[in-house]
Design a protein around this motif. Structure first.
Motif, PDB file in Angstrom:
ATOM      1  N   THR A  52       0.911  -1.323  -0.381  1.00 27.17           N
ATOM      2  CA  THR A  52       0.676   0.324  -0.061  1.00 27.17           C
ATOM      3  C   THR A  52       1.134   1.048  -0.126  1.00 27.17           C
ATOM      4  O   THR A  52       2.156   1.351   0.376  1.00 27.17           O
ATOM      5  N   GLN A  99      -4.201   4.680  -3.515  1.00 22.44           N
ATOM      6  CA  GLN A  99      -4.019   3.733  -3.361  1.00 22.44           C
ATOM      7  C   GLN A  99      -4.976   2.706  -4.755  1.00 22.44           C
ATOM      8  O   GLN A  99      -4.344   1.080  -4.728  1.00 22.44           O
ATOM      9  N   GLN A 141      -2.460   0.651  -6.543  1.00 25.49           N
ATOM     10  CA  GLN A 141      -2.568  -1.310  -5.767  1.00 25.49           C
ATOM     11  C   GLN A 141      -2.326  -2.035  -7.490  1.00 25.49           C
ATOM     12  O   GLN A 141      -1.050  -3.143  -6.951  1.00 25.49           O
TER      13      GLN A 141
END
Lengths: 492, 67
Positions: free
Chosen positions: A103, A251, A255
């Motif tokens: 993250t 994020q 990701q």
């Protein structure tokens, strides 16, 4: 909805989770679940980024924005995205990827300290939960309107469709279904735009008709006095702060690049996503113009009805089903990614860091699945509240702009300036968020202005506090700071 | 907002936008070739991401000058 349209939509909604379920067999560890086992190729990352980024609300909202304000709406896909995507691909993603983090808060936790990591993870989790509630409600409204289902049945149906493959297949299933959904989205959107252009007699007649009534509709920049999109807000707020913050620190966007099979695939995934990104106005802004040329009576807030109006009045049987499937694709591809990112943040940054530190990979995989299920249930419960308390959810959605500027500031300084210290990062983040909250809640400033003011404040506080505190040891900064990595590159 | 900014003609933001696209492209070309191709399975031309960045930014400059 006609029979054939219904068949298309129902087939799509059944085939999608079935396709996603196929990837369950590859999930053996928490890395498989959260990062697709770091095996994603660049083309999957590209299409997954676009699928995640466009929600159904963007379709409706961007068409409505184009109807009301004109081509200025396209900034969000052009200068408000593309330069930032280059910076993200060539400056931020290589550092995240090399650090092997799951993250963005985890990266900042290594660069600064645990407090920065926990605060940022908590802010993102809160925002994602609010946003999920809004998305589930939108989905429920769409399904109930088109399929005639009661709204609570429609919301639970959406949750089941998404939950089936998000809980079992993790990021791999999400990324692969996103590929299909992005293609469906573009095919449906382009069909709508092509038919619409044919109905208005082509591009030139449409421009002439709109310009006669709205002379500024084809001007990319509007005067500084404009209420919603003054050019200063577009350049300083959107292009220079909000968009880099979104593409470098969000994020849900980052990701899938962390799940890349190589550093090149991580960078290429973001760069090649720029092509579909650049074309998005063709399927969002152009339908808004077509609706304006065909029906100029949707005034004010009603402009958001321009796209539904177009679908209802323009599309023949069969195509309406395809375009509706494109809408659902836009929505589901955002919901699944946000669910997975929220579960990743909670599992990695809160649960694994504060509660259960050294458990097995299987334990964290199980927790990731449980967290995903919990967030689905939470979003279903929150969804109807969107209608009861619209103010709360508007505040929740706009909360993003309150911490995006400060987040980008401390990330940028953290990567570029080795002198930035843990206390500089923490106080920069807190100072920027505090000022943004004050300007929004007390002074009622515009988001675009808050973004760059809070960004500059966080930068300034970070620099001042860092210079007043002890520098970080060099061994801590290895692989995290630009200058040190470049020095290593040259030495090798 | 400061007065002189209010008086600024609308080609100012257009110039800033075009300079942004040009600047990002030049910055990308200043990245070392080794960094661009890091981990790439081969060195074929299409894997040089700077070429694609240049192509997209050129289209953007065209769009921002047209509208």
């Amino acid at each position: 909805m006609h029979g054939i349209d219904l068949v298309i939509v129902v087939f799509y909604l059944i085939a999608l989770p079935a396709f996603g379920l196929y990837f369950k067999r590859y999930i053996k560890s928490d890395e498989d679940f959260f990062l697709a086992g770091r095996m994603l190729p660049w083309w999957v990352i590209s299409l997954s980024i676009i699928g995640t980024q466009i929600g159904a609300t963007d379709f409706v909202g961007a068409a409505g924005g184009a109807y009301r304000f004109g081509i200025v709406q396209a900034h969000f896909e052009w200068i408000g995205a593309l330069p930032a995507m280059v910076v993200s691909a060539l400056l931020f993603i290589p550092y995240y990827w090399r650090a092997g983090v799951y993250t963005v808060p985890e990266f900042l936790g290594r660069r600064y300290n645990l407090a920065v990591r926990i605060i940022l993870a908590a802010l993102w989790i809160l925002w994602f939960i609010f946003f999920l509630g809004v998305l589930f409600w939108t989905s429920g409204l769409m399904l109930s309107e088109y399929l005639g289902l009661p709204i609570w049945v429609a919301i639970i149906a959406t949750a089941t469709i998404v939950g089936v493959y998000t809980i079992t297949g993790g990021l791999a299933a999400i990324a692969m279904t996103d590929v299909v959904q992005t293609l469906v989205m573009f095919i449906g959107g382009i069909c709508l735009s092509a038919l619409g252009l044919w109905a208005v007699g082509g591009w030139e007649p449409m421009v002439a008709k709109i310009t006669a009534a709205h002379p500024l509709h084809f001007n990319l920049f509007l005067p500084i006095e404009h209420d919603t999109y003054p050019w200063t807000g577009i350049i300083l707020g959107l292009a220079f702060v909000m968009s880099p913050a979104w593409w470098c620190c969000n994020q849900a966007m980052i990701q899938r690049t962390l799940g890349a099979r190589s550093a090149w695939d991580a960078k290429a995934g973001m760069i090649f996503a720029m092509f579909p990104k650049m074309l998005i106005p063709l399927i969002t802004v152009l339908p808004g113009f077509i609706a304006l040329a065909l029906n100029p009576d949707l005034l004010g807030e009603n402009a958001d009805k321009s796209l539904p109006w177009l679908i209802k009045n323009l599309l023949p049987t069969g195509l309406a089903g395809l375009v509706f499937a494109a809408f659902m694709a836009a929505l589901i591809s955002s919901v699944d990614s946000i669910l997975n990112s929220t579960a990743t943040l909670l599992t990695r940054d809160i649960y694994q860091r504060l509660l259960v530190k050294n458990a097995s990979s299987e334990h964290y995989l199980k927790m990731g699945r449980i967290m995903t299920l919990v967030f689905i249930i939470l979003a279903v419960i929150l969804a109807p509240l969107t209608k009861l308390f619209p103010g709360i959810f508007v505040a929740g959605s706009t909360m993003l702009s309150l911490f995006q500027g400060p987040t980008f500031a401390i990330t940028l300084l953290g990567i570029y300036w080795k002198r930035a210290t843990r206390w500089g990062g923490l106080f920069g983040l807190l100072g920027g968020v505090a000022l943004a909250s004050f300007l929004f809640f007390i002074r009622h400033w515009k988001f675009l202005d808050i973004a760059w003011i809070s960004f500059l404040t966080a930068m300034l506080v970070n620099v001042v506090v860092s210079l007043l505190t002890r520098p970080e040891p060099l061994e801590k900064l290895e692989n995290l700071v630009y200058g040190l990595v470049m020095k290593k590159h040259e030495a090798s | 907002m400061v007065e002189w900014l209010k008086e600024a003609p609308l080609y100012w933001p257009k110039i800033i936008a075009v300079l942004t696209f040009v600047g990002v492209t030049l910055w990308a070309w200043r990245r070392p070739k080794k960094f661009i191709f890091q981990d790439a399975p081969d060195q074929r031309l299409w894997r040089d991401l700077r070429i694609w960045i240049t192509l997209i930014m050129s289209v953007q400059i065209g769009l921002y000058l047209y509208f």
